[in-house]
Enzyme design. Structure first.
Site, PDB file in Angstrom:
ATOM      1  N   ASP A  95     -14.147   4.843  21.701  1.00 27.21           N
ATOM      2  CA  ASP A  95     -14.489   5.893  20.432  1.00 27.21           C
ATOM      3  C   ASP A  95     -15.607   4.776  20.015  1.00 27.21           C
ATOM      4  OD1 ASP A  95     -14.798   6.798  18.258  1.00 27.21           O
ATOM      5  OD2 ASP A  95     -12.740   7.827  18.085  1.00 27.21           O
TER       6      ASP A  95
ATOM      7  N   LYS B   2     -20.713  12.196  12.262  1.00 30.94           N
ATOM      8  CA  LYS B   2     -21.576  10.885  12.121  1.00 30.94           C
ATOM      9  C   LYS B   2     -22.535   9.764  11.864  1.00 30.94           C
ATOM     10  CE  LYS B   2     -17.094  11.328  10.710  1.00 30.94           C
ATOM     11  NZ  LYS B   2     -15.493  11.097  11.632  1.00 30.94           N
TER      12      LYS B   2
HETATM   13  C1  LIG Z   1     -14.348  11.777  12.344  1.00 31.08           C
HETATM   14  C2  LIG Z   1     -13.625  10.507  13.125  1.00 31.08           C
HETATM   15  C3  LIG Z   1     -13.675  11.299  14.423  1.00 31.08           C
HETATM   16  C4  LIG Z   1     -13.268  12.886  13.899  1.00 31.08           C
HETATM   17  O1  LIG Z   1     -14.706  13.791  14.639  1.00 31.08           O
HETATM   18  P1  LIG Z   1     -14.485  15.286  13.832  1.00 31.08           P
HETATM   19  O2  LIG Z   1     -16.015  15.663  13.439  1.00 31.08           O
HETATM   20  O3  LIG Z   1     -14.255  14.997  12.098  1.00 31.08           O
HETATM   21  O4  LIG Z   1     -14.219  15.909  14.052  1.00 31.08           O
HETATM   22  C5  LIG Z   1     -13.779  10.893  15.060  1.00 31.08           C
HETATM   23  N1  LIG Z   1     -13.231   9.048  15.751  1.00 31.08           N
HETATM   24  C6  LIG Z   1     -13.824   8.803  14.619  1.00 31.08           C
HETATM   25  C7  LIG Z   1     -13.587   7.479  14.361  1.00 31.08           C
HETATM   26  C8  LIG Z   1     -14.209   9.327  13.261  1.00 31.08           C
HETATM   27  O5  LIG Z   1     -14.557   8.590  12.200  1.00 31.08           O
END
Ligand SMILES: *Cc1c(COP(=O)(O)O)cnc(C)c1O
Length: 379
Positions: free
Chosen positions: A170, A195
């Site tokens: 991730d 993000k």
């Molecule tokens: C926000 C986030 C997610 C989830 O993403 P969404 O777009 O809110 O579904 C997954 N991993 C990390 C590290 C995040 O900051």
């Protein structure tokens, strides 16, 4: 092409009719066939859409992958990759991964027969100890939220591959501008494009980037079968955001560094968590593995919860809000926000106190942010 050039150029050219400089939005559910055998490459938007495809080609290029699929949220990107696994498979993940990912693993996929071990991934040996003959995947998230622990990606990949397990990273917290997990041997990369990739806090989205043909084909199949692809409008917004990723990340990290420097010196601050500080336990690893230190940082205020509250209510330029990676600076309180679903014991075990405040540094002028944080701490 250099990274910044790829941000602007790759995939965007989807208007053969009028040669528009930017990608058109194709808000259509279906596409006409020329005859019973031929269409122009798209037949139904759940399966594929030219605007979404533009974003996918762009994101695949930024991570250095073979292909990408753009999904409705980060969580749907994670859901997609979990469907590469089968009941009975075992997955190892860090104990301090994103709360929504933990919930999806522990409260959804565990009920469908996938087994999980959550280990402190700061030491790759913990991954080795957790391996079982059924281990099929290792989930890597670095740096972690909210305490910015850094995982040695290459070391974890080596352990996973030695056991025949795939690795999934991730990469949301740093974006491909600052970290490219494929360069360390990772097999699949996911993002919450909500993000930094979109960067303007006006859309939720996700993506899965693949580097092996078999994963690319299977991920495309799953996204279509489960109906997880993002809308053409959302794809267009993320594509627009991505064009400025490089300059935005530079501004974000400059601000984070300026804020970290003020915080370490401040008498009301007990501890600062930021990989860019030489005092961070994995500063050297972060320097080696990342192309910058990112723009997320956390700190513990001295005193009590009331002292932390005074700081969060005292800032004027930082919005009190969850999420991260947008141009506007945010403060968040893990205790009642991002990590509220964890038990108090689990939060304390993870090192999150009721005096811990998380900052997502935006791209405002650093002097304004520093002055604002200082006055909130001094009051
Ligand atoms: C926000 C986030 C997610 C989830 O993403 P969404 O777009 O809110 O579904 C997954 N991993 C990390 C590290 C995040 O900051």
């Amino acid at each position: 092409m250099h990274f910044e050039t790829r941000c602007v150029q790759v995939g965007v050219d989807k208007d053969s009719a009028y040669l528009s400089a930017t990608t058109p939005i194709y808000p259509t559910s279906t596409f006409r066939w020329d005859d019973l055998q031929t269409n122009r490459g798209y037949d139904y938007t759940r399966s594929g859409n030219p605007t979404r495809r533009a974003l996918e080609e762009n994101l695949a290029s930024l991570e250095g992958g073979l292909d990408a699929r753009a999904t409705s949220t980060g969580m749907s990107a994670i859901t997609t990759v979990m469907y590469l696994l089968n009941p009975g498979d075992h997955v190892i993940a860090g104990h301090d991964i994103y709360g929504g990912t933990y919930r999806l693993f522990h409260d959804v996929f565990a009920h469908w027969g996938i087994r999980f071990s959550f280990v402190p991934m700061g030491d790759a040996e913990n991954v080795r100890r957790a391996l079982t003959p059924a281990t099929k995947a290792v989930w890597i998230e670095t740096p972690s939220n909210p305490l910015l622990n850094v995982v040695d990606i290459a070391a974890v990949v080596e352990v996973a591959h030695s056991a025949g397990a795939i690795t999934i990273a991730d990469n949301t917290f740093l974006s491909p501008y600052l970290q490219r997990p494929f360069e360390f041997g990772v097999d699949l990369v996911i993002h919450s494009t909500t993000k930094y990739l979109n960067g303007h806090s006006d859309v939720v989205g996700g993506c899965v980037v693949t580097r092996h043909r078999e994963h690319a084909d299977r991920v495309a199949w799953i996204v279509n079968a489960l109906g997880l692809g993002c809308s053409p409008f959302d794809a267009w917004l993320v594509l627009r955001g991505v064009k400025t990723l490089g300059p935005r990340m530079e501004a974000h990290q400059k601000n984070a560094m300026a804020l970290a420097r003020v915080l370490v010196e401040h008498p009301r601050v007990e501890r600062v968590y930021f990989p860019g500080l030489p005092s961070h336990p994995q500063h050297e690893l972060a320097k080696r593995q990342q192309k910058g230190f990112g723009a997320m940082l956390s700190f513990d205020v001295k005193g009590t919860r009331a002292d932390a509250e005074r700081v969060m209510y005292g800032v004027k330029l930082f919005q009190l809000a969850e999420s991260l990676g947008g141009v506007e600076s945010l403060v968040a309180y893990p205790e009642t926000m991002s990590h509220a679903t964890m038990s108090v014991e689990a939060r304390r075990a993870a090192g999150i106190s009721e005096r811990t405040i998380r900052i997502s540094a935006g791209i405002e002028h650093p002097d304004d942010l520093v002055a604002d944080l200082k006055q909130a701490l001094d009051t």
